[in-house]
Design an enzyme around this catalytic site. Structure first.
Site, PDB file in Angstrom:
ATOM      1  N   ASP A 173       0.844  -1.207   0.000  1.00 24.88           N
ATOM      2  CA  ASP A 173       0.000   0.000   0.000  1.00 24.88           C
ATOM      3  C   ASP A 173       0.874   1.251   0.000  1.00 24.88           C
ATOM      4  O   ASP A 173       2.005   1.216   0.469  1.00 24.88           O
ATOM      5  CB  ASP A 173      -0.829   0.095   1.294  1.00 24.88           C
TER       6      ASP A 173
HETATM    7  N1  URA Z   1      -1.244  -5.923   3.941  1.00 17.23           N
HETATM    8  C1  URA Z   1      -1.682  -4.660   3.966  1.00 17.23           C
HETATM    9  O1  URA Z   1      -2.692  -4.349   4.581  1.00 17.23           O
HETATM   10  N2  URA Z   1      -0.979  -3.747   3.289  1.00 17.23           N
HETATM   11  C2  URA Z   1       0.141  -4.018   2.606  1.00 17.23           C
HETATM   12  O2  URA Z   1       0.738  -3.135   2.006  1.00 17.23           O
HETATM   13  C3  URA Z   1       0.573  -5.353   2.582  1.00 17.23           C
HETATM   14  C4  URA Z   1      -0.137  -6.288   3.266  1.00 17.23           C
END
Ligand code: URA
Length: 234
Positions: free
Chosen positions: A102
């Site tokens: 993310d």
């Molecule tokens: N899980 C999440 O919530 N975000 C990420 O970036 C990776 C795994």
């Protein structure tokens, strides 16, 4: 492969632009002999303005992704490709991220132009464990480890339960979570499912490959033994 194609595929320019580099005598071999567009020469012996070329296809990179960058080739904001040399976005085969983090997650991000390798890393069948460190908004209750390990936790709007995951409690609001899957926003949604909220998230390892001390925003190519470490070898 003819040199003009090989060099254009590395993103140094269109075929026309690379043909011009040949005409200007800027492409030579390791001994300084001028090369021609139709020549066939081993990648490692080619020089552009006296410098070795970027690595050939089969590349695997690791990056310490900073917060605030999106794993996308097109986004209005900052993207992880902004941190690589611009011509690397024009390579063929294209360099892709192996899975995503993310925008608000930092840590270990891999890139490759090897489609088979990419699929092997992200396939649930390979069971490559991704390790995340989460800072939480609320104190852990104590039952989260058992719930995550149960193999029965169902995330909202999903139809199959999550595979068992392993939680190490590092502090009242600090935990390390190891997961074999890669569902959308999985870690944030897992903590939401147990009544908590992730304030900060960082990926520290993919399989046996650790981020180590690579500084934020930096990247480097992986050696073959490091790629093997992803799958537990190395
Ligand atoms: N899980 C999440 O919530 N975000 C990420 O970036 C990776 C795994």
């Amino acid at each position: 492969m003819k040199l003009v194609k090989l060099i254009a595929n590395l993103g140094y320019g269109s075929r026309k632009e690379v043909t011009a580099l040949f005409r200007e005598g800027r492409i030579t071999d390791a001994d300084g002999e001028v090369l021609y567009a139709d020549d066939k020469v081993e990648h490692a012996r080619i020089r552009l303005d006296g410098e070795p070329l970027d690595p050939p296809p089969g590349l695997v990179l690791m990056m310490h992704k900073p917060l605030g960058y999106t794993c996308s080739t097109k986004d209005a904001g900052r993207i992880v490709y902004d941190l690589l040399p611009p011509r690397w976005r024009a390579r063929s085969p294209a360099l892709s991220t192996i899975g995503r983090l993310d925008r608000d997650t930092s840590g270990l991000l891999l890139f490759t132009d090897d489609g088979a390798l990419l699929h092997r890393v992200i396939s649930p069948r390979s069971n490559v464990v991704k390790v995340y460190e989460a800072t939480l908004a609320h104190d852990l209750r104590g039952d989260e480890g058992a719930i995550f390990a149960s193999g029965t936790l169902m995330l909202e709007s999903e139809t199959t339960p999550l595979a068992p995951a392993h939680l190490d409690v590092l502090g009242p609001r600090h935990a390390r979570l190891s997961i074999g899957e890669g569902r959308y926003h999985q870690v944030r949604r897992m903590f939401a499912a147990v009544g908590n909220h992730v304030d900060a998230l960082h990926r520290s390892a993919i399989g046996g490959l650790e981020l180590g001390d690579l500084p934020v925003g930096q990247w480097r190519a992986l050696a073959a033994h490091e790629v093997a470490a992803i799958f537990g070898g190395g």
